[in-house]
Design a protein around this motif. Structure first.
Motif: not given
Length: 214
Positions: A125, A161-162, A164-166, A168-169, A175, A177
């Motif tokens: 990220y 970005s949102a 990818y985070r969704y 990924a979780e 993760y 950064d």
């Protein structure tokens, strides 16, 4: 576990291609870029001339080609580290089309049971300011259409970005950064993550194969 298949995912500018090359060097492995072969020859034409739906199916097909190469490498007891895989194609498409990522995730990924699945996925990220700085510092030929979209369309950048985070979780990705870390620090963390899933392998790996997928 035998020699694992590891995938790097992350938004544009997070450092996937550069990190994958350095990980390959650190592990004395092979660094490849995908799409390979005929797919690579067609890539610029596809990006410049096809609709987004056409581009999506092209990169989906190239993921199958990469999956076959992973299967072949596994048969020779080779570890594979791949920067970008099937998730990048799906997340990028959903973000560009402004389609609900949850519905795309369920409808498309659920049908891809014949795609080789990674043993570990590392999610790189980067925050928006550092992303912009990294993309603008590159030469034009190093940037893709998606890179420029992140610079020119803030709504798209936020969706990407949102999304990818969704995923990924949802997938339980590891993760990291990269916003304020040096390249050396990121490489070290990646290698530690890879080594952590090799603790139980039952034999030595012939080599590490690192693939950069765009």
């Amino acid at each position: 576990m035998n020699c694992p298949f590891v995938v790097f995912e992350g938004i544009d500018g997070a450092g996937k291609t550069e990190i994958s090359a350095l990980v390959a060097k650190k592990l004395n492995g092979m660094h490849l870029e995908s799409p390979t072969g005929k797919f690579n020859e067609l890539r610029k034409y596809v990006d410049d001339n096809l609709s987004d739906n056409g581009r999506f199916h092209f990169y989906l097909a190239s993921s199958y080609d990469l999956s076959n190469k992973v299967k072949e490498s596994k048969a020779s007891n080779t570890s594979i580290v791949c920067a970008r895989y099937i998730h990048s194609t799906i997340i990028g498409y959903a973000s560009r089309q402004n389609i609900d990522i949850e519905s795309v995730y369920e409808s498309i990924l659920g049908k891809l049971n014949d795609i080789e699945q990674p043993d570990l996925t590392i999610f790189l990220y980067v925050d928006q300011d550092n992303q912009r700085s990294r993309i603008t510092s590159r030469n034009d030929n190093q940037n893709s259409k998606n890179d420029y979209m992140c610079l020119q369309n803030e709504d798209y950048q936020k969706r990407l970005s949102a999304n990818y985070r969704y995923v990924a979780e949802k997938e339980g990705w590891r993760y990291i950064d990269t916003s304020s870390k040096t390249i050396e620090e990121v490489v070290s963390l990646c290698i530690k993550s890879i080594n952590s899933i090799q603790l139980y392998h039952d034999g030595p790996c012939n080599k590490i194969c690192v693939t950069a997928y765009h």
